[in-house]
Design an enzyme around this catalytic site. Sequence first.
Site, PDB file in Angstrom:
ATOM      1  N   ASN A  25       0.818  -1.134  -0.067  1.00 50.69           N
ATOM      2  CA  ASN A  25       0.114   0.033   0.062  1.00 50.69           C
ATOM      3  C   ASN A  25       0.903   1.328   0.025  1.00 50.69           C
ATOM      4  O   ASN A  25       0.138   2.163  -0.518  1.00 50.69           O
ATOM      5  CB  ASN A  25      -1.080  -0.256   1.068  1.00 50.69           C
ATOM      6  CG  ASN A  25      -0.495  -0.306   2.340  1.00 50.69           C
ATOM      7  OD1 ASN A  25       0.787  -0.501   2.669  1.00 50.69           O
ATOM      8  ND2 ASN A  25      -1.415  -0.071   3.465  1.00 50.69           N
ATOM      9  N   ARG A  40      12.587  -6.896   1.681  1.00 52.22           N
ATOM     10  CA  ARG A  40      11.863  -7.512   0.543  1.00 52.22           C
ATOM     11  C   ARG A  40      10.540  -6.961   0.496  1.00 52.22           C
ATOM     12  O   ARG A  40       9.782  -6.882   1.254  1.00 52.22           O
ATOM     13  CB  ARG A  40      11.396  -8.846   0.912  1.00 52.22           C
ATOM     14  CG  ARG A  40      10.582  -9.750  -0.157  1.00 52.22           C
ATOM     15  CD  ARG A  40       9.980 -10.960   0.103  1.00 52.22           C
ATOM     16  NE  ARG A  40       9.216 -11.275  -0.757  1.00 52.22           N
ATOM     17  CZ  ARG A  40       7.681 -10.999  -0.922  1.00 52.22           C
ATOM     18  NH1 ARG A  40       7.492 -10.634  -0.013  1.00 52.22           N
ATOM     19  NH2 ARG A  40       7.196 -11.461  -1.865  1.00 52.22           N
ATOM     20  N   PRO A  41      10.180  -6.106  -0.498  1.00 55.47           N
ATOM     21  CA  PRO A  41       8.950  -5.565  -0.956  1.00 55.47           C
ATOM     22  C   PRO A  41       7.982  -6.549  -1.355  1.00 55.47           C
ATOM     23  O   PRO A  41       8.390  -7.566  -1.806  1.00 55.47           O
ATOM     24  CB  PRO A  41       9.463  -4.624  -2.052  1.00 55.47           C
ATOM     25  CG  PRO A  41      10.513  -4.932  -2.712  1.00 55.47           C
ATOM     26  CD  PRO A  41      11.185  -5.889  -1.692  1.00 55.47           C
ATOM     27  N   GLY A  63       2.704  -4.981   7.606  1.00 53.94           N
ATOM     28  CA  GLY A  63       1.903  -5.848   6.989  1.00 53.94           C
ATOM     29  C   GLY A  63       0.738  -6.210   7.862  1.00 53.94           C
ATOM     30  O   GLY A  63       0.560  -5.378   8.822  1.00 53.94           O
ATOM     31  N   SER A  64      -0.068  -7.131   7.466  1.00 59.63           N
ATOM     32  CA  SER A  64      -1.176  -7.595   8.283  1.00 59.63           C
ATOM     33  C   SER A  64      -0.840  -8.190   9.490  1.00 59.63           C
ATOM     34  O   SER A  64       0.307  -8.931   9.757  1.00 59.63           O
ATOM     35  CB  SER A  64      -1.989  -8.564   7.610  1.00 59.63           C
ATOM     36  OG  SER A  64      -1.254  -9.689   7.329  1.00 59.63           O
ATOM     37  N   GLU A  74       4.825  -3.255  12.567  1.00 55.57           N
ATOM     38  CA  GLU A  74       3.759  -2.224  12.141  1.00 55.57           C
ATOM     39  C   GLU A  74       2.514  -3.033  11.307  1.00 55.57           C
ATOM     40  O   GLU A  74       2.571  -3.454  10.270  1.00 55.57           O
ATOM     41  CB  GLU A  74       4.286  -1.355  11.159  1.00 55.57           C
ATOM     42  CG  GLU A  74       5.554  -0.654  11.820  1.00 55.57           C
ATOM     43  CD  GLU A  74       5.060   0.514  12.895  1.00 55.57           C
ATOM     44  OE1 GLU A  74       3.862   0.854  12.988  1.00 55.57           O
ATOM     45  OE2 GLU A  74       5.953   1.102  13.551  1.00 55.57           O
ATOM     46  N   CYS A  92      -3.207   1.723   6.649  1.00 55.41           N
ATOM     47  CA  CYS A  92      -3.376   0.928   8.061  1.00 55.41           C
ATOM     48  C   CYS A  92      -3.905   2.296   8.991  1.00 55.41           C
ATOM     49  O   CYS A  92      -4.622   1.660  10.089  1.00 55.41           O
ATOM     50  CB  CYS A  92      -1.984   0.489   8.554  1.00 55.41           C
ATOM     51  SG  CYS A  92      -0.599   1.861   8.363  1.00 55.41           S
ATOM     52  N   GLU A 107     -10.793  -4.825   9.567  1.00 57.76           N
ATOM     53  CA  GLU A 107     -10.112  -3.624   8.499  1.00 57.76           C
ATOM     54  C   GLU A 107     -10.691  -3.816   7.440  1.00 57.76           C
ATOM     55  O   GLU A 107     -10.818  -4.753   6.555  1.00 57.76           O
ATOM     56  CB  GLU A 107      -8.701  -4.053   8.534  1.00 57.76           C
ATOM     57  CG  GLU A 107      -7.779  -2.835   8.301  1.00 57.76           C
ATOM     58  CD  GLU A 107      -6.269  -3.347   8.537  1.00 57.76           C
ATOM     59  OE1 GLU A 107      -5.795  -4.609   8.323  1.00 57.76           O
ATOM     60  OE2 GLU A 107      -5.564  -2.438   8.345  1.00 57.76           O
ATOM     61  N   GLU A 119       8.535   4.075  14.177  1.00 57.23           N
ATOM     62  CA  GLU A 119       9.064   4.372  13.139  1.00 57.23           C
ATOM     63  C   GLU A 119       8.971   5.913  13.027  1.00 57.23           C
ATOM     64  O   GLU A 119       8.014   6.163  13.229  1.00 57.23           O
ATOM     65  CB  GLU A 119       8.753   3.691  11.942  1.00 57.23           C
ATOM     66  CG  GLU A 119       9.114   2.354  11.954  1.00 57.23           C
ATOM     67  CD  GLU A 119       8.675   1.556  10.537  1.00 57.23           C
ATOM     68  OE1 GLU A 119       7.671   1.984   9.721  1.00 57.23           O
ATOM     69  OE2 GLU A 119       9.330   0.346  10.317  1.00 57.23           O
TER      70      GLU A 119
HETATM   71  P1  NAP Z   1       0.554  -9.045   4.019  1.00 53.12           P
HETATM   72  O1  NAP Z   1      -0.531  -9.946   3.386  1.00 53.12           O
HETATM   73  O2  NAP Z   1       0.538  -9.313   5.644  1.00 53.12           O
HETATM   74  O3  NAP Z   1       1.681  -8.830   3.497  1.00 53.12           O
HETATM   75  C1  NAP Z   1       2.908  -7.827   3.915  1.00 53.12           C
HETATM   76  C2  NAP Z   1       3.895  -8.347   3.245  1.00 53.12           C
HETATM   77  O4  NAP Z   1       4.220  -9.508   3.823  1.00 53.12           O
HETATM   78  C3  NAP Z   1       3.972  -8.546   1.868  1.00 53.12           C
HETATM   79  O5  NAP Z   1       5.424  -8.214   1.433  1.00 53.12           O
HETATM   80  C4  NAP Z   1       3.856  -9.985   1.631  1.00 53.12           C
HETATM   81  O6  NAP Z   1       4.325 -10.479   0.240  1.00 53.12           O
HETATM   82  C5  NAP Z   1       4.564 -10.407   2.879  1.00 53.12           C
HETATM   83  N1  NAP Z   1       4.088 -11.793   3.180  1.00 53.12           N
HETATM   84  C6  NAP Z   1       2.825 -12.486   2.973  1.00 53.12           C
HETATM   85  N2  NAP Z   1       2.840 -13.598   3.744  1.00 53.12           N
HETATM   86  C7  NAP Z   1       4.006 -13.691   4.328  1.00 53.12           C
HETATM   87  C8  NAP Z   1       4.554 -14.846   4.748  1.00 53.12           C
HETATM   88  N3  NAP Z   1       4.055 -16.113   5.041  1.00 53.12           N
HETATM   89  N4  NAP Z   1       6.121 -14.718   5.186  1.00 53.12           N
HETATM   90  C9  NAP Z   1       6.520 -13.890   4.871  1.00 53.12           C
HETATM   91  N5  NAP Z   1       6.446 -12.656   4.095  1.00 53.12           N
HETATM   92  C10 NAP Z   1       4.794 -12.618   3.808  1.00 53.12           C
HETATM   93  O7  NAP Z   1      -0.473  -7.460   4.236  1.00 53.12           O
HETATM   94  P2  NAP Z   1      -0.989  -6.721   2.973  1.00 53.12           P
HETATM   95  O8  NAP Z   1      -2.400  -7.116   2.621  1.00 53.12           O
HETATM   96  O9  NAP Z   1       0.198  -6.631   1.927  1.00 53.12           O
HETATM   97  O10 NAP Z   1      -0.879  -5.248   3.481  1.00 53.12           O
HETATM   98  C11 NAP Z   1      -1.843  -4.802   4.178  1.00 53.12           C
HETATM   99  C12 NAP Z   1      -1.760  -4.838   5.571  1.00 53.12           C
HETATM  100  O11 NAP Z   1      -0.703  -4.189   6.084  1.00 53.12           O
HETATM  101  C13 NAP Z   1      -2.998  -4.218   6.329  1.00 53.12           C
HETATM  102  O12 NAP Z   1      -3.320  -4.941   7.672  1.00 53.12           O
HETATM  103  C14 NAP Z   1      -2.526  -2.984   6.827  1.00 53.12           C
HETATM  104  O13 NAP Z   1      -2.998  -2.427   8.092  1.00 53.12           O
HETATM  105  C15 NAP Z   1      -0.891  -3.235   7.323  1.00 53.12           C
HETATM  106  N6  NAP Z   1      -0.049  -2.088   7.136  1.00 53.12           N
HETATM  107  C16 NAP Z   1       0.268  -1.402   8.493  1.00 53.12           C
HETATM  108  C17 NAP Z   1       1.119  -0.430   8.399  1.00 53.12           C
HETATM  109  C18 NAP Z   1       1.634  -0.034   9.734  1.00 53.12           C
HETATM  110  O14 NAP Z   1       2.487   0.721   9.712  1.00 53.12           O
HETATM  111  N7  NAP Z   1       1.173  -0.269  10.836  1.00 53.12           N
HETATM  112  C19 NAP Z   1       1.244   0.211   7.049  1.00 53.12           C
HETATM  113  C20 NAP Z   1       1.104  -0.306   6.099  1.00 53.12           C
HETATM  114  C21 NAP Z   1       0.255  -1.238   6.124  1.00 53.12           C
HETATM  115  P3  NAP Z   1       3.421 -10.671  -1.052  1.00 53.12           P
HETATM  116  O15 NAP Z   1       2.559  -9.370  -1.052  1.00 53.12           O
HETATM  117  O16 NAP Z   1       4.569 -10.925  -2.107  1.00 53.12           O
HETATM  118  O17 NAP Z   1       2.617 -11.742  -0.758  1.00 53.12           O
END
Ligand code: NAP
Length: 479
Positions: free
Chosen positions: A155, A178-179, A232-233, A254, A288, A382, A459
């Site tokens: 995002n 790793r993005p 991430g999530s 985060e 987020c 969310e 951060e």
């Molecule tokens: P996500 O599914 O948790 O993915 C985040 C990252 O983790 C991606 O790079 C993803 O790679 C990787 N990933 C997924 N499964 C993994 C695993 N089993 N092992 C290692 N890496 C893994 O989250 P998203 O849907 O991309 O992002 C949305 C979430 O991020 C929301 O919950 C949002 O609230 C949260 N977020 C939080 C903040 C904060 O600062 N608190 C900021 C931004 C977003 P791939 O995409 O390549 O699968």
Amino acid sequence: MADTYQTLIMPGSLINGQWHKSEQTFSVKNKTNSEIIATLSNAKPEDMETAVEQATAAFAQWRNTTGAERSRLLMAWYNKLMEHREALATLLTLEQGKPLAEAKGEIDYGAGYVRWFAGEAERIYGDICDGLHHGQSVNVIKKPVGVVGAITPWNFPNAMIARKAAAALAAGCTFVGRPASETPLSALAMAKLAQEAGIPDGVLNIVTGTDARKLGKVLTQSPQVAKFSFTGSTRVGQQLIQDCASTVKRVSMELGGNAPFIVFDDADIEAAVDGAMLAKFRNAGQTCVCANRFLVHRQCHDAFVSALAEKMRTLSVGDGLDAADMGPLISTQAANNVHELVSQAIAEGATCDYSRKWDNSAFYPPTLLTGVNTSMRIFNEEIFGPVVTVTPFDEEQEAITLANQTKYGLAAYLYTQDYTRIRRVADQLDVGMVGINDAAISNPAAPFGGVKQSGFGREGSKYGLDDYLSLQYRCLGGY
Ligand code: NAP
């Protein structure tokens, strides 16, 4: 600088200053029309291992640089990011979908962290104090923890890498990031500009590939990685915390949010509506810190809802490069998920006060639901989409209870003109960040992060280096 975004598209991972190429590839799509923008080499776990080894080797020199040297290099990187602002923003809009104006805002925001930590690199202080007796002194110094591994979401493809990498480098750590595979291009472009800025090989490595689990495991389980940082999530974060346990790493998380946006009866309704538009529709609701639950005092409920609906009518939805106010969600699947939450809430009694026809694409229409209650999934999860949900309340304490009724604790917003209430309510909100009569809360000078299942660690700000430094106490005697 009259460059085009194409010059910033790299072929794959940057490991120790080399651009990685392989036969196995993956494509990155334009989120507006699904056309392929780039085909990148698809890193394997062995490539990630190499990156960690190279970052470990580079740490031996980087840890010995002075704060002033690191500061100068980070400022050079900042200048490069700003010089290529337009191209970076175009690339970001293409791979992520957000409107160009928002993408430019993200470039400024991400670069702001680089500039901020360029300053902080020169302000890493320890302590000296008396020992237990004459001839003894207590010296506390701060040392970089070592190699930092980081995983970031789609995002904010630029800012999430910037705020981790800049802090790590400022502290004297080396970095392997790793993005997300949906949006790797911004991180690679930033790495190219870091290289041009003179950041030495091996200090900033970016590894791109589709096997998130296996690539992530290298970072979480390698004994050479001293600290792991994830955005991430909450679901994935929980798994990664467990993975880090085997090597007892420093960890910061985060994670997700479920921000309440509380409008009291004494609020400036116009300001609250402007704040709501920003807190809800930025990045089509995929942030987020997005307002997820609007808690509105019954006295001003109808006035707030009708003024908000009026503003929502003006939102244009379309291609981010064509000046639309809102772009697509990250995928059609994401839009389907949002639609399911909306449909379920309506089936359970919520009223749809405003929406538009949805064509089953990733472009989900701005939608306004009233009569949302605490038993509905949409109140508890969310949403990550452009949907406003409104729940009325009567008493201040009821609003606080509703606001805290979630496993998350990232951000909250409150609108009121009663300054005694501001203190009272903010004290009781279990969140890391509170926007008070203001919805633009992100700022490199402020500590970004949450409590509860929104994670831990901060951060940005003067606290942002703490996670990247370890304390060494030296008991100095015999003088
Ligand atoms: P996500 O599914 O948790 O993915 C985040 C990252 O983790 C991606 O790079 C993803 O790679 C990787 N990933 C997924 N499964 C993994 C695993 N089993 N092992 C290692 N890496 C893994 O989250 P998203 O849907 O991309 O992002 C949305 C979430 O991020 C929301 O919950 C949002 O609230 C949260 N977020 C939080 C903040 C904060 O600062 N608190 C900021 C931004 C977003 P791939 O995409 O390549 O699968």
